[in-house]
Design a protein around this motif. Structure first.
Motif, PDB file in Angstrom:
ATOM      1  N   VAL A 233       0.850  -1.215  -0.015  1.00 10.53           N
ATOM      2  CA  VAL A 233      -0.015  -0.135   0.058  1.00 10.53           C
ATOM      3  C   VAL A 233       0.775   1.334  -0.023  1.00 10.53           C
ATOM      4  N   GLN A 234       0.293   2.509  -0.293  1.00 14.37           N
ATOM      5  CA  GLN A 234       1.097   3.537  -0.181  1.00 14.37           C
ATOM      6  C   GLN A 234       0.947   4.204   0.989  1.00 14.37           C
ATOM      7  N   GLY A 235       1.859   4.766   1.748  1.00  7.42           N
ATOM      8  CA  GLY A 235       1.692   5.565   3.061  1.00  7.42           C
ATOM      9  C   GLY A 235       3.248   5.310   3.707  1.00  7.42           C
ATOM     10  N   SER A 236       3.204   5.951   4.750  1.00  2.00           N
ATOM     11  CA  SER A 236       4.498   5.795   5.705  1.00  2.00           C
ATOM     12  C   SER A 236       3.815   6.173   6.997  1.00  2.00           C
ATOM     13  N   TRP A 237       4.601   5.799   8.183  1.00  3.07           N
ATOM     14  CA  TRP A 237       4.255   6.016   9.456  1.00  3.07           C
ATOM     15  C   TRP A 237       4.766   7.311   9.826  1.00  3.07           C
ATOM     16  N   THR A 238       3.913   8.064  10.609  1.00  2.00           N
ATOM     17  CA  THR A 238       4.282   9.722  10.994  1.00  2.00           C
ATOM     18  C   THR A 238       4.071   9.444  12.574  1.00  2.00           C
ATOM     19  N   VAL A 239       5.026  10.435  13.063  1.00  2.00           N
ATOM     20  CA  VAL A 239       5.028  10.623  14.530  1.00  2.00           C
ATOM     21  C   VAL A 239       4.050  11.803  14.833  1.00  2.00           C
ATOM     22  N   CYS A 240       3.466  11.581  16.164  1.00  2.00           N
ATOM     23  CA  CYS A 240       2.277  12.476  16.426  1.00  2.00           C
ATOM     24  C   CYS A 240       3.133  13.818  16.862  1.00  2.00           C
ATOM     25  N   THR A 241       2.727  15.005  16.291  1.00  2.00           N
ATOM     26  CA  THR A 241       3.305  16.241  16.443  1.00  2.00           C
ATOM     27  C   THR A 241       1.873  17.127  16.276  1.00  2.00           C
ATOM     28  N   ALA A 242       2.256  18.290  16.844  1.00  2.00           N
ATOM     29  CA  ALA A 242       1.204  19.478  16.637  1.00  2.00           C
ATOM     30  C   ALA A 242       0.783  19.618  15.122  1.00  2.00           C
ATOM     31  N   ASP A 243       1.645  19.340  14.201  1.00  2.00           N
ATOM     32  CA  ASP A 243       1.645  19.733  12.920  1.00  2.00           C
ATOM     33  C   ASP A 243       0.905  18.154  12.111  1.00  2.00           C
ATOM     34  N   SER A 244       1.609  17.220  12.339  1.00  2.00           N
ATOM     35  CA  SER A 244       1.186  15.875  11.634  1.00  2.00           C
ATOM     36  C   SER A 244      -0.025  15.440  12.138  1.00  2.00           C
ATOM     37  N   VAL A 245      -0.488  15.658  13.685  1.00  2.00           N
ATOM     38  CA  VAL A 245      -1.912  15.385  13.967  1.00  2.00           C
ATOM     39  C   VAL A 245      -3.060  15.711  13.384  1.00  2.00           C
ATOM     40  N   GLN A 246      -2.704  16.918  12.480  1.00  2.00           N
ATOM     41  CA  GLN A 246      -3.947  17.622  12.043  1.00  2.00           C
ATOM     42  C   GLN A 246      -4.572  16.497  11.087  1.00  2.00           C
ATOM     43  N   HIS A 247      -3.519  15.695  10.299  1.00  2.00           N
ATOM     44  CA  HIS A 247      -4.166  14.820   9.295  1.00  2.00           C
ATOM     45  C   HIS A 247      -4.350  13.610   9.865  1.00  2.00           C
ATOM     46  N   PHE A 248      -4.422  13.250  11.145  1.00  2.00           N
ATOM     47  CA  PHE A 248      -4.676  12.025  11.873  1.00  2.00           C
ATOM     48  C   PHE A 248      -6.256  11.684  11.756  1.00  2.00           C
ATOM     49  N   THR A 249      -6.825  10.589  11.608  1.00  2.00           N
ATOM     50  CA  THR A 249      -8.139  10.139  11.993  1.00  2.00           C
ATOM     51  C   THR A 249      -8.389  10.875  13.216  1.00  2.00           C
ATOM     52  N   ALA A 250      -9.525  11.691  13.405  1.00  2.00           N
ATOM     53  CA  ALA A 250      -9.862  12.325  14.738  1.00  2.00           C
ATOM     54  C   ALA A 250     -10.215  11.046  15.487  1.00  2.00           C
ATOM     55  N   VAL A 251     -11.171  10.306  15.076  1.00  2.00           N
ATOM     56  CA  VAL A 251     -11.755   9.288  16.166  1.00  2.00           C
ATOM     57  C   VAL A 251     -10.411   8.326  16.670  1.00  2.00           C
ATOM     58  N   GLY A 252      -9.766   8.112  15.698  1.00  2.00           N
ATOM     59  CA  GLY A 252      -8.460   7.217  15.892  1.00  2.00           C
ATOM     60  C   GLY A 252      -7.401   7.851  16.903  1.00  2.00           C
ATOM     61  N   PHE A 253      -7.226   9.298  16.833  1.00  2.00           N
ATOM     62  CA  PHE A 253      -6.448  10.015  17.496  1.00  2.00           C
ATOM     63  C   PHE A 253      -6.890   9.967  19.052  1.00  2.00           C
ATOM     64  N   PHE A 254      -8.064  10.597  19.244  1.00  2.00           N
ATOM     65  CA  PHE A 254      -8.569  10.560  20.565  1.00  2.00           C
ATOM     66  C   PHE A 254      -8.681   9.234  21.173  1.00  2.00           C
ATOM     67  N   PHE A 255      -8.934   8.244  20.686  1.00  2.00           N
ATOM     68  CA  PHE A 255      -8.830   6.826  21.159  1.00  2.00           C
ATOM     69  C   PHE A 255      -7.457   6.652  21.505  1.00  2.00           C
ATOM     70  N   ALA A 256      -6.636   6.886  20.448  1.00  2.00           N
ATOM     71  CA  ALA A 256      -5.111   6.671  21.127  1.00  2.00           C
ATOM     72  C   ALA A 256      -4.232   7.376  22.020  1.00  2.00           C
ATOM     73  N   ARG A 257      -4.888   8.618  22.165  1.00  2.00           N
ATOM     74  CA  ARG A 257      -4.374   9.499  22.983  1.00  2.00           C
ATOM     75  C   ARG A 257      -4.810   8.800  24.593  1.00  2.00           C
ATOM     76  N   GLU A 258      -6.155   8.441  24.788  1.00  2.00           N
ATOM     77  CA  GLU A 258      -6.506   8.088  26.149  1.00  2.00           C
ATOM     78  C   GLU A 258      -6.034   6.859  26.279  1.00  2.00           C
ATOM     79  N   LEU A 259      -5.990   5.990  25.469  1.00  2.00           N
ATOM     80  CA  LEU A 259      -5.100   4.612  25.575  1.00  2.00           C
ATOM     81  C   LEU A 259      -3.788   4.653  25.947  1.00  2.00           C
ATOM     82  N   HIS A 260      -3.181   5.843  25.431  1.00  2.00           N
ATOM     83  CA  HIS A 260      -1.560   5.761  25.691  1.00  2.00           C
ATOM     84  C   HIS A 260      -1.542   6.318  27.177  1.00  2.00           C
ATOM     85  N   ARG A 261      -2.525   7.347  27.666  1.00  2.00           N
ATOM     86  CA  ARG A 261      -2.396   7.802  28.817  1.00  2.00           C
ATOM     87  C   ARG A 261      -2.582   6.764  29.842  1.00  2.00           C
TER      88      ARG A 261
END
Length: 223
Positions: free
Chosen positions: A162-190
């Motif tokens: 597939v086309q794509g690459s892994w991106t580290v979560c930063t203030a710039d990169s997170v803008q393009h993350f799936t919102a549902v996925g990010f909020f879930f990941a943030r809570e799970l990480h915490r």
């Protein structure tokens, strides 16, 4: 009638083309990985870790993650796979794949990997979420990583990569993350304190038939 200069030019061009064709199989035989294996990726913890790719048929391939090494040979089609032992959450590690060439992937983490699939609700990015400015400017979570799969069709069989690459979560990169996925990941990480990887394969407006193989569709009775 062609002059000697023209004949020499034609002969030189033919020789160059022949040399390029002879070298082509060797260029294609280099060890390769599917694009889901890149630096900054997250591998699933507490389970054997499969790593696969392509090489010259019968080529010896060595895969190393940390201190663990596994070796194999490519099959007649040039396909290979190894299964590394399960790892506890942590990192960063270096993943090295060696054959006729060497691939080195840096900043590899081991943690929880989640598949984010669906239509536009899952595809909706953080930059369009409520309170987007606050959510993005405070999104410093280097252990949260995101892989967005580009939309592509595979008509006859599953795609090899597939086309794509892994991106580290930063203030710039997170803008393009799936919102549902990010909020879930943030809570799970915490809650867990471990790396979190998100595989985002969402695609807005796609019917369920788009996600089924031709054989499965053929075997499914239509109402």
């Amino acid at each position: 009638m062609k002059t000697p200069k023209q004949l020499n030019h034609r002969s030189s061009a033919s020789s160059s083309l022949l040399a390029a064709l002879l070298l082509l199989p060797f260029a294609q035989a280099e060890v390769r990985l599917p694009n889901v294996f890149t630096s900054h990726m997250v591998l699933q913890c507490d389970r054997p870790i499969p790593v696969w790719g392509w090489a010259q048929p019968d080529e010896a391939v060595s895969v190393q993650l940390g201190s663990e090494i596994r070796q194999t040979r490519a099959n007649p089609k040039g396909e290979w796979r190894v299964d590394l032992p399960a790892h506890k959450p942590g990192g960063p590690h270096v993943l090295t794949v060696t054959g006729s060439n060497t691939i080195r992937l840096d900043d590899v983490l081991v943690g929880e990997v989640w598949l984010c699939s669906g239509q536009s609700n899952m595809e909706w990015p953080v930059r369009l979420a409520d309170n987007a400015f606050l959510e993005t400017t405070t999104a410093h979570f280097p252990l949260v990583r995101h892989f967005k799969v580009a939309t592509q069709l595979a008509h006859d069989a599953p795609a090899d990569s597939v086309q794509g690459s892994w991106t580290v979560c930063t203030a710039d990169s997170v803008q393009h993350f799936t919102a549902v996925g990010f909020f879930f990941a943030r809570e799970l990480h915490r809650d867990l304190g471990v790396p979190i990887g998100l595989l985002n394969i969402s695609c807005g407006g796609t019917p369920i038939e788009s996600w089924l193989s031709p054989s499965m569709l053929a075997a499914t009775p239509h109402a």
